[in-house]
Design a protein around this motif. Structure first.
Motif, PDB file in Angstrom:
ATOM      1  N   LYS A  59       0.836  -1.207   0.000  1.00  0.00           N
ATOM      2  CA  LYS A  59       0.000   0.000   0.000  1.00  0.00           C
ATOM      3  C   LYS A  59       0.870   1.257   0.000  1.00  0.00           C
ATOM      4  CE  LYS A  59      -4.136  -1.959   2.149  1.00  0.00           C
ATOM      5  NZ  LYS A  59      -5.037  -1.956   3.325  1.00  0.00           N
ATOM      6  N   GLY A 111       2.100   1.644  -3.350  1.00  0.00           N
ATOM      7  CA  GLY A 111       1.001   2.037  -4.213  1.00  0.00           C
ATOM      8  C   GLY A 111       0.713   3.525  -4.163  1.00  0.00           C
ATOM      9  N   SER A 112       0.963   4.141  -3.007  1.00  0.00           N
ATOM     10  CA  SER A 112       0.675   5.571  -2.849  1.00  0.00           C
ATOM     11  C   SER A 112       1.891   6.458  -3.137  1.00  0.00           C
ATOM     12  CB  SER A 112       0.194   5.849  -1.415  1.00  0.00           C
ATOM     13  OG  SER A 112       1.195   5.523  -0.474  1.00  0.00           O
ATOM     14  N   SER A 116       2.604   0.340  -8.366  1.00  0.00           N
ATOM     15  CA  SER A 116       1.690   1.477  -8.218  1.00  0.00           C
ATOM     16  C   SER A 116       0.287   0.981  -7.864  1.00  0.00           C
ATOM     17  CB  SER A 116       1.633   2.292  -9.511  1.00  0.00           C
ATOM     18  OG  SER A 116       0.947   1.572 -10.523  1.00  0.00           O
ATOM     19  N   ASP A 117      -0.582   1.902  -7.462  1.00  0.00           N
ATOM     20  CA  ASP A 117      -1.927   1.494  -7.051  1.00  0.00           C
ATOM     21  C   ASP A 117      -2.755   0.929  -8.202  1.00  0.00           C
ATOM     22  OD1 ASP A 117      -2.265   3.823  -8.443  1.00  0.00           O
ATOM     23  OD2 ASP A 117      -3.339   4.896  -6.848  1.00  0.00           O
ATOM     24  N   GLU A 118      -2.270   1.096  -9.428  1.00  0.00           N
ATOM     25  CA  GLU A 118      -2.951   0.536 -10.595  1.00  0.00           C
ATOM     26  C   GLU A 118      -2.278  -0.737 -11.106  1.00  0.00           C
ATOM     27  OE1 GLU A 118      -3.044   3.614 -13.471  1.00  0.00           O
ATOM     28  OE2 GLU A 118      -4.462   4.873 -12.362  1.00  0.00           O
ATOM     29  N   ARG A 126      -1.602  -4.993  -6.320  1.00  0.00           N
ATOM     30  CA  ARG A 126      -2.999  -5.152  -5.891  1.00  0.00           C
ATOM     31  C   ARG A 126      -3.318  -6.601  -5.542  1.00  0.00           C
ATOM     32  NH1 ARG A 126      -6.442  -4.779  -9.423  1.00  0.00           N
ATOM     33  NH2 ARG A 126      -5.234  -4.429 -11.336  1.00  0.00           N
ATOM     34  N   ASP A 148      -1.750  -7.696  -2.198  1.00  0.00           N
ATOM     35  CA  ASP A 148      -2.567  -7.210  -1.080  1.00  0.00           C
ATOM     36  C   ASP A 148      -3.821  -8.062  -0.915  1.00  0.00           C
ATOM     37  OD1 ASP A 148      -3.286  -5.197   0.985  1.00  0.00           O
ATOM     38  OD2 ASP A 148      -4.908  -4.735  -0.410  1.00  0.00           O
TER      39      ASP A 148
END
Length: 211
Positions: free
Chosen positions: A46, A49-50, A138-140, A145, A148
């Motif tokens: 995370k 990701g941010s 990255s968060d995309e 993803r 997580d």
């Protein structure tokens, strides 16, 4: 301000700082380490990701990636030590995901080893553009993803099945014959005690009769 790798690892193990160092992990029960590692991995992905992949500091990103790898490898150790079929199943899912993204990881200097752990080529990672790291974390990005998601499901399973509870000593079953034997033994002991008390009473109440 960029932290050292150890600083980010400690951040990811917030509330479970024993899991952040080899000294703290040494001798700790796997039932305690596994949930700490799960939470640390989730915080790591995370955090990555941010990250600002357009303007962020390069050394900061490199240290965060290395910290993620550290938490990942810690989980590979604690999960294996847990020796639980359900944990093994979820670990297999994580390993499969990493294997499927092996090419992307290799591009930024992360190698998947036969043990299931990851290894970082620091020079290659340092020379990699933030754009390519963002393609992984990255968060995309799918890899970050999905990591997580797997760890979230693992954590739920861990809690649902109460895998963190200390092992209970097995309760010894008592057979019917053992119960009967114990009852007879108790009765015999009581009879012996009553007999001894009666003898003491008679001894104390003896009369001396003279003619």
């Amino acid at each position: 301000m960029s932290l050292a790798v150890s600083g980010y690892v400690k951040q990811f193990y917030k509330g479970n700082t024993f899991g952040a160092t080899a000294t703290g992990r040494s001798g700790s029960d796997a039932r305690k380490l596994v949930p700490a590692d799960i939470k640390a991995i989730r915080r790591a992905v995370k955090n990555l990701g941010s990250y600002d992949y357009d303007d962020g500091e390069g050394s900061e990103l490199m240290n965060k990636v290395q910290a993620f790898v550290n938490t990942y490898n810690n989980y590979m150790d604690s999960g294996k030590e847990m020796d639980n079929d359900q944990i093994d199943r979820y670990m297999s899912k994580l390993k499969k995901l990493t294997r499927e993204h092996e090419s992307e990881l290799s591009e930024i200097g992360i190698t998947r080893m036969s043990s299931g752990k990851l290894k970082v080529d620091k020079e290659k990672l340092q020379d990699t553009s933030r754009y390519w790291v963002g393609k992984v974390f990255s968060d995309e990005a799918e890899y970050g993803r999905q990591v997580d998601k797997i760890m979230k499901n693992t954590d739920r399973m861990f809690v649902r099945n109460n895998l963190g509870a200390p092992k209970q000593d097995p309760v010894k079953k008592t057979s019917k014959n053992d119960t009967q034997t114990a009852a007879v033994s108790n009765a015999q002991n009581m009879d012996a005690a009553l007999a001894q008390q009666l003898a003491q009473v008679l001894e104390g109440g003896r009369f001396n009769v003279s003619v």
